[in-house]
Scaffold this motif. Structure first.
Motif, PDB file in Angstrom:
ATOM      1  N   GLY A 162       2.511   8.241  -6.662  1.00  0.00           N
ATOM      2  CA  GLY A 162       1.924   8.118  -7.984  1.00  0.00           C
ATOM      3  C   GLY A 162       2.017   6.716  -8.548  1.00  0.00           C
ATOM      4  O   GLY A 162       1.200   6.311  -9.349  1.00  0.00           O
ATOM      5  N   GLU A 205      -6.380   9.033 -13.147  1.00  0.00           N
ATOM      6  CA  GLU A 205      -6.591   8.932 -14.588  1.00  0.00           C
ATOM      7  C   GLU A 205      -7.919   8.239 -14.887  1.00  0.00           C
ATOM      8  O   GLU A 205      -8.646   8.639 -15.800  1.00  0.00           O
ATOM      9  CB  GLU A 205      -5.434   8.171 -15.247  1.00  0.00           C
ATOM     10  CG  GLU A 205      -5.505   8.170 -16.771  1.00  0.00           C
ATOM     11  CD  GLU A 205      -4.248   7.610 -17.421  1.00  0.00           C
ATOM     12  OE1 GLU A 205      -4.273   7.399 -18.655  1.00  0.00           O
ATOM     13  OE2 GLU A 205      -3.246   7.396 -16.704  1.00  0.00           O
ATOM     14  N   ASP A 213      -1.750   7.995  -9.383  1.00  0.00           N
ATOM     15  CA  ASP A 213      -1.880   8.622 -10.697  1.00  0.00           C
ATOM     16  C   ASP A 213      -2.827   7.834 -11.595  1.00  0.00           C
ATOM     17  O   ASP A 213      -3.638   8.416 -12.337  1.00  0.00           O
ATOM     18  CB  ASP A 213      -0.511   8.746 -11.371  1.00  0.00           C
ATOM     19  CG  ASP A 213       0.370   9.788 -10.698  1.00  0.00           C
ATOM     20  OD1 ASP A 213      -0.177  10.602  -9.934  1.00  0.00           O
ATOM     21  OD2 ASP A 213       1.594   9.774 -10.934  1.00  0.00           O
TER      22      ASP A 213
END
Length: 440
Positions: free
Chosen positions: A26, A340, A336
């Motif tokens: 991540g 997003e 991550d």
């Protein structure tokens, strides 16, 4: 655009990807490294850059972007194999699946999460079914699309007010119309024969109409060659031979250099009427017209119609539709942040410029299609999930077959080196068996 699939086939066939890289991290969430297929100055690049700037400002995440162009995956692959890939990349769905494969993360969690700033999940505005077989071994989608691409039969509405865009003719009606145009001194079908993939568009469409979506994909992976005994292949090849031998293509079309024929079609200087081409045709040809100093709207009204249906055809309602979308490489250090941004860009307000500014179709049905793609948008919606990729997605599962057997044999048919439908089908079948026998 022609280089998209051929580049994927070449990389996959050459085995440049190496081993699979499971997992992914991540990261600390304060940086995003994005390598894109677009070049600086292209309409999509401008739309994405605006979104990236806003994303960085809204989230505080530093964005490092590289506008690499169509061969971006050739740059991603070595970094993927060394364990230091970018966090995000994009390309057409078939290429991402063919080249990255399990070197990409599953994105089921993205589809299950909400679009940034909206109440709906990604899966509610962009169905995962759009990405077809572009999935990991675990069955997770590995692509999240932001643009829909396909091919259709283009014509100039100024010259053919009798044709209703989005409608569909029977094969007999279509060839009858071609005969009428030929009698008027025209060679009604435009084609740049030096692009193997564009020759293959015609044959793939014909096979899908007769045999349905997936038949060619089954045949390209059949080591015995027996699938080629399906009568749909011979019927499809007979239709294409009818076009080649009927004199509907311009004389010496296979000796011209892309984009000569499509540019002449758009300008009205080539005595051609129909162009079987991708949804990027208005952008490419319109750009060429502008460079020549012409007012596009005064020269051409971009309209399109469905590929003609055939009697008893299993794929009469199907259409070619693929996607351009995002993938997150395995071992991405900031996965991550990449996810997003995907959710952020799919917001209706941020995705709409793909239609209004880049003039391409988005996968969100609540974003109207640009005017030039209005007919194709209806065709796409009417297909109701019966979508196929170029070469029926053989470039993903049978890359060497596509580059070494299929496309060269189709070119030989169009160039007159192969005579007749039976010889074509037999040649493809024999070369298919030979390829797999040599592979052991």
């Amino acid at each position: 655009m022609p280089a998209l699939l051929s580049g994927a086939c070449a990389l996959a066939a050459a085995g440049l990807l190496g081993g699979c890289l499971p997992g992914g991290s991540g990261g600390d969430g304060d940086k995003l490294v994005y390598w894109s297929m677009w070049k600086e100055g292209e309409p999509q690049q401008k739309v994405l850059q605006t979104a990236l700037d806003a994303f960085s400002e809204d989230t505080g995440i530093e964005v490092e972007v590289q506008w690499s162009g169509r061969q971006v995956l050739q740059q991603v692959v070595p970094r993927l194999n060394s364990g230091n890939p970018p966090d995000l990349t994009d390309q057409d769905g078939s290429s991402l699946h063919a080249i990255l494969g399990d070197g990409a993360l599953g994105l089921e969690d993205v589809y299950d999460s909400k679009v940034t700033g909206e109440a709906k999940k990604v899966s509610e505005v962009i169905p995962a079914a759009l990405v077809g077989s572009a999935r990991t071994e675990e069955g997770q989608p590995m692509v999240v699309p932001y643009e829909v691409i396909g091919s259709t039969l283009w014509f100039n509405g100024k010259n053919h007010p009798d044709l209703q865009g989005g409608t569909q003719q029977s094969w007999g009606e279509f060839t009858g119309n071609l005969d009428r145009l030929k009698d008027e001194g025209r060679t009604p079908l435009a084609l740049d024969g030096d692009i193997a993939g564009y020759d293959a568009y015609w044959m793939t469409w014909s096979i899908v109409r007769h045999g349905g979506v997936g038949l060619l994909n089954e045949a390209c992976r059949d080591e015995t060659g027996k699938t080629w005994d399906d009568p749909a292949f011979l019927a499809a090849a007979e239709d294409i031979v009818e076009l080649i031998e009927g004199g509907y293509f311009p004389r010496d079309f296979n000796a011209t250099k892309f984009p000569a024929q499509q540019t002449a079609w758009a300008a009205g200087t080539g005595k051609t009427d129909f162009l079987l081409m991708g949804t990027w045709a208005p952008g490419e040809t319109g750009g060429a017209l502008k460079k020549s100093g012409k007012d596009v709207a005064s020269v051409i009204d971009y309209r399109s119609m469905k590929y003609p249906e055939v009697e008893g055809g299993k794929g009469n309602d199907a259409t070619q539709a693929g996607v351009i979308g995002f993938s997150v490489p395995a071992k991405a250090r900031n996965a991550d942040a990449a996810k997003e941004f995907i959710r952020y860009f799919l917001n209706k307000d941020r995705l709409t410029p793909i239609s209004t500014e880049a003039e391409n179709l988005t996968p969100r049905t609540d974003i109207p299609a640009p005017p030039a793609l209005a007919d194709y948008s209806k065709e796409y919606a009417a297909a109701d999930g019966q979508y196929f990729q170029p070469n029926d997605n053989c470039g993903s599962g049978a890359a060497r077959w596509t580059t070494d057997v299929w496309e060269p044999t189709v070119v030989d048919l169009f160039n007159g080196k192969i005579k007749g439908a039976e010889e074509f089908v037999g040649t493809v079948r024999d070369k298919t068996v030979e390829l797999y026998e040599n592979d052991g």
